[in-house]
Design a protein around this motif. Sequence first.
Motif, PDB file in Angstrom:
ATOM      1  N   TYR A 277      25.946 -20.009  48.206  1.00 51.21           N
ATOM      2  CA  TYR A 277      24.805 -19.309  48.789  1.00 51.21           C
ATOM      3  C   TYR A 277      24.200 -18.370  47.762  1.00 51.21           C
ATOM      4  O   TYR A 277      24.893 -17.532  47.191  1.00 51.21           O
ATOM      5  CB  TYR A 277      25.238 -18.512  50.017  1.00 51.21           C
ATOM      6  CG  TYR A 277      24.137 -17.643  50.581  1.00 51.21           C
ATOM      7  CD1 TYR A 277      23.065 -18.210  51.258  1.00 51.21           C
ATOM      8  CD2 TYR A 277      24.156 -16.275  50.415  1.00 51.21           C
ATOM      9  CE1 TYR A 277      22.052 -17.428  51.766  1.00 51.21           C
ATOM     10  CE2 TYR A 277      23.143 -15.490  50.926  1.00 51.21           C
ATOM     11  CZ  TYR A 277      22.095 -16.066  51.598  1.00 51.21           C
ATOM     12  OH  TYR A 277      21.089 -15.287  52.093  1.00 51.21           O
ATOM     13  N   GLU A 278      22.918 -18.542  47.509  1.00 52.75           N
ATOM     14  CA  GLU A 278      22.177 -17.637  46.631  1.00 52.75           C
ATOM     15  C   GLU A 278      21.012 -17.078  47.429  1.00 52.75           C
ATOM     16  O   GLU A 278      20.075 -17.814  47.754  1.00 52.75           O
ATOM     17  CB  GLU A 278      21.672 -18.372  45.390  1.00 52.75           C
ATOM     18  CG  GLU A 278      22.773 -18.744  44.428  1.00 52.75           C
ATOM     19  CD  GLU A 278      22.266 -19.307  43.128  1.00 52.75           C
ATOM     20  OE1 GLU A 278      21.032 -19.280  42.884  1.00 52.75           O
ATOM     21  OE2 GLU A 278      23.083 -19.786  42.346  1.00 52.75           O
ATOM     22  N   PRO A 279      21.054 -15.788  47.756  1.00 56.15           N
ATOM     23  CA  PRO A 279      19.965 -15.215  48.542  1.00 56.15           C
ATOM     24  C   PRO A 279      18.637 -15.325  47.801  1.00 56.15           C
ATOM     25  O   PRO A 279      18.603 -15.264  46.571  1.00 56.15           O
ATOM     26  CB  PRO A 279      20.367 -13.755  48.731  1.00 56.15           C
ATOM     27  CG  PRO A 279      21.558 -13.512  47.880  1.00 56.15           C
ATOM     28  CD  PRO A 279      22.049 -14.823  47.363  1.00 56.15           C
ATOM     29  N   PRO A 280      17.560 -15.517  48.561  1.00 58.78           N
ATOM     30  CA  PRO A 280      16.254 -15.603  47.913  1.00 58.78           C
ATOM     31  C   PRO A 280      15.901 -14.300  47.195  1.00 58.78           C
ATOM     32  O   PRO A 280      16.261 -13.229  47.658  1.00 58.78           O
ATOM     33  CB  PRO A 280      15.287 -15.885  49.051  1.00 58.78           C
ATOM     34  CG  PRO A 280      16.067 -15.727  50.309  1.00 58.78           C
ATOM     35  CD  PRO A 280      17.506 -15.631  49.995  1.00 58.78           C
ATOM     36  N   VAL A 281      15.253 -14.428  46.078  1.00 54.19           N
ATOM     37  CA  VAL A 281      14.831 -13.273  45.312  1.00 54.19           C
ATOM     38  C   VAL A 281      13.501 -12.779  45.882  1.00 54.19           C
ATOM     39  O   VAL A 281      12.549 -13.546  45.979  1.00 54.19           O
ATOM     40  CB  VAL A 281      14.681 -13.622  43.815  1.00 54.19           C
ATOM     41  CG1 VAL A 281      14.176 -12.427  43.034  1.00 54.19           C
ATOM     42  CG2 VAL A 281      15.982 -14.140  43.259  1.00 54.19           C
ATOM     43  N   GLU A 282      13.486 -11.510  46.268  1.00 59.85           N
ATOM     44  CA  GLU A 282      12.246 -10.949  46.805  1.00 59.85           C
ATOM     45  C   GLU A 282      11.386 -10.463  45.649  1.00 59.85           C
ATOM     46  O   GLU A 282      11.880  -9.820  44.719  1.00 59.85           O
ATOM     47  CB  GLU A 282      12.573  -9.798  47.754  1.00 59.85           C
ATOM     48  CG  GLU A 282      13.330 -10.273  48.969  1.00 59.85           C
ATOM     49  CD  GLU A 282      13.539  -9.155  49.980  1.00 59.85           C
ATOM     50  OE1 GLU A 282      12.760  -8.174  49.970  1.00 59.85           O
ATOM     51  OE2 GLU A 282      14.492  -9.271  50.760  1.00 59.85           O
ATOM     52  N   PRO A 283      10.090 -10.790  45.698  1.00 65.76           N
ATOM     53  CA  PRO A 283       9.201 -10.366  44.613  1.00 65.76           C
ATOM     54  C   PRO A 283       9.076  -8.835  44.559  1.00 65.76           C
ATOM     55  O   PRO A 283       9.055  -8.178  45.593  1.00 65.76           O
ATOM     56  CB  PRO A 283       7.862 -11.025  44.942  1.00 65.76           C
ATOM     57  CG  PRO A 283       7.958 -11.428  46.372  1.00 65.76           C
ATOM     58  CD  PRO A 283       9.405 -11.513  46.732  1.00 65.76           C
ATOM     59  N   THR A 284       9.029  -8.314  43.350  1.00 66.24           N
ATOM     60  CA  THR A 284       8.836  -6.879  43.185  1.00 66.24           C
ATOM     61  C   THR A 284       7.350  -6.573  43.181  1.00 66.24           C
ATOM     62  O   THR A 284       6.527  -7.372  42.746  1.00 66.24           O
ATOM     63  CB  THR A 284       9.459  -6.382  41.858  1.00 66.24           C
ATOM     64  OG1 THR A 284       8.894  -7.121  40.784  1.00 66.24           O
ATOM     65  CG2 THR A 284      10.967  -6.585  41.888  1.00 66.24           C
ATOM     66  N   GLN A 285       7.035  -5.405  43.657  1.00 65.99           N
ATOM     67  CA  GLN A 285       5.601  -5.044  43.735  1.00 65.99           C
ATOM     68  C   GLN A 285       5.214  -4.078  42.673  1.00 65.99           C
ATOM     69  O   GLN A 285       5.854  -3.301  42.149  1.00 65.99           O
ATOM     70  CB  GLN A 285       5.294  -4.435  45.089  1.00 65.99           C
ATOM     71  CG  GLN A 285       5.489  -5.448  46.179  1.00 65.99           C
ATOM     72  CD  GLN A 285       5.154  -4.834  47.546  1.00 65.99           C
ATOM     73  OE1 GLN A 285       4.791  -3.685  47.685  1.00 65.99           O
ATOM     74  NE2 GLN A 285       5.279  -5.654  48.563  1.00 65.99           N
TER      75      GLN A 285
END
Length: 73
Positions: A65-73
């Motif tokens: 399991y690799e959690p999705p990477v959330e885009p940085t703002q």
Amino acid sequence: MPIIVQLDIMLARRKVKSKDLAEHVGITEANMSLLKQGRVKGVRFDTLEKICDYLQCQPGDLLVYEPPVEPTQ
């Protein structure tokens, strides 16, 4: 997709051909290829059990399991 299938890595470590594993498990080579690529929606527990038995591994050796990477703002 957060679940990564690492079947190809385990096959290489065990020096096993996909064709031989597919025959042991009782699925087509095409379905084995789709499974290796992570292009399936699910896998039956009995199929996973046969794969683990043949490769002498744990399900966690095949699925990560690799959690999705959330885009940085």
